[in-house]
Design an enzyme around this catalytic site. Sequence first.
Site, mmCIF file in Angstrom:
data_model
loop_
_atom_site.group_PDB
_atom_site.id
_atom_site.type_symbol
_atom_site.label_atom_id
_atom_site.label_comp_id
_atom_site.label_asym_id
_atom_site.label_seq_id
_atom_site.Cartn_x
_atom_site.Cartn_y
_atom_site.Cartn_z
ATOM 1 N N HIS A 125 53.042 41.456 2.760
ATOM 2 C CA HIS A 125 52.741 39.243 1.419
ATOM 3 C C HIS A 125 53.434 39.044 0.756
ATOM 4 C CE1 HIS A 125 50.909 42.714 -0.515
ATOM 5 N NE2 HIS A 125 50.758 41.898 -1.829
ATOM 6 N N ASP B 135 50.414 45.188 6.731
ATOM 7 C CA ASP B 135 50.563 44.874 5.726
ATOM 8 C C ASP B 135 52.171 45.590 5.489
ATOM 9 O OD1 ASP B 135 51.268 43.273 3.151
ATOM 10 O OD2 ASP B 135 49.966 44.501 1.976
ATOM 11 N N SER C 132 53.573 45.531 -5.953
ATOM 12 C CA SER C 132 53.283 45.741 -4.022
ATOM 13 C C SER C 132 54.802 45.860 -3.844
ATOM 14 C CB SER C 132 52.945 44.529 -3.691
ATOM 15 O OG SER C 132 51.273 43.985 -3.938
#
Length: 460
Positions: free
Chosen positions: A102, A132, A208
């Site tokens: 992402h 992911d 992230s």
Amino acid sequence: MRLLLSAFISLALMSSATAETKVPTNQTEISLSFVPLVKEAAPAVVNIFANRVVQQSESPFRGNPMFEGMFNGQQRMRPRVQNSLGSGVILSEDGIVVSNYHVVGMATVIRVVLTDRREFEAEVLLADQSSDLAILKISADTALPHLNLRDSDSVEVGELALAIGNPFGIGQTVTSGIISGLARSGVATGNARGYFLQTDAAINPGNSGGALVDVNGELIGVNTSILTRSGGSNGVGFAIPANLVARYVEQARAGNRTFTQAWAGIYGQAVDFSLAEGFGLSVPEGVVISSMHPVSPFAVAGLSSGDIVLSVDGQPVNTPAEMLFRMSVRPVGENINIEYLSGGEVREAEVALIEAPDTPDRDARTIQDGTLAGLGIANINPAIQQEMKLATSVDEGVVVTRVLGPLRRLGLRVGDVLSSINGQDIESTADVEDASKADSRGWQIDGVRGGQRFSYRFRI
């Protein structure tokens, strides 16, 4: 009271006298901090800036719930550059970098910035939306700082952990905490639900793709998501385990552009308390097989619907996501050892890890002419099931792979399973091709979406 205090002091003095006294020998022991660990690990954690081009409507009614639908399909679109910010971890001196899908998925330009301010353009070697994860490659003239991967199965609740990343774009930040949970599944991350380590080390937007490291500076997970109501950290963060990351790196180095995942060919659910009572279990455990594809490797190994898988390679599995994780960390072509309950008896079996069979022929087509022009279709087989995340119970028929033109405005979606067109049963892509040639002004398309039936009627 004075007598009690005197006794306590005497006991404390006796305890300190018997304890071993050691003079600190270095700055690390004097400071008692994470400074040496951070100095070693932080240079391998990078900032990632990604740009992607998206199409945006120029309509003045965009976002207006009353008028937007009236002009659907008639709006002018213009390209717009969308920026994303995240983190990554260098895993080898030759520049292999792991991050989240992402963060870099569908990006046209990716810049990786090191702590020493060096910048590199990155190439995506392998990207997988379902897990992911994305594996990148940067090239430098010198060996790059990197982190070693630790066996994440050896991680225990209560271990100290550091989260390193670039939250909110303010620059590299280090937060500390512990591993607060293992085998967390069913937690949304990006567009996926997976299997994670849980930590209370503060993780915020921008973290992230960053590193979750242990006290030895080894990577135990890739930070990927948080549970929050405010947008900030509430001390519940999740990281993709290092063992899965290792498998992605291995496939990326082998030249795979997409991740090859072992196919189970089963549909299962966690055993809850009520199911445990029905199966005669003293405690809820395992994954019960609800349905199974005829050529599933589990069927070949002797299992059947109603059996309960208890463990994979000696590791207990209590959710379908946990079971899929255990299969994903082993290479396709190997066998896994499972323990399962069948007919009230605990048994063992070897299950082969295979790719999803691309048979029968998917016969993918795109309708070229007529009312259904632009409709992409394919026959459902195990490979299509896995690629499109279809339910295992949907093992035959025709699935929509692309929708363009009027059918898109009508509401037809990718992943819809077609059952009939104008009353004609659909069993293959050839049936759709034949039905598309009908000379009719009135049309009816019936199918199934997410287990629910739908029907579209329209005139041309």
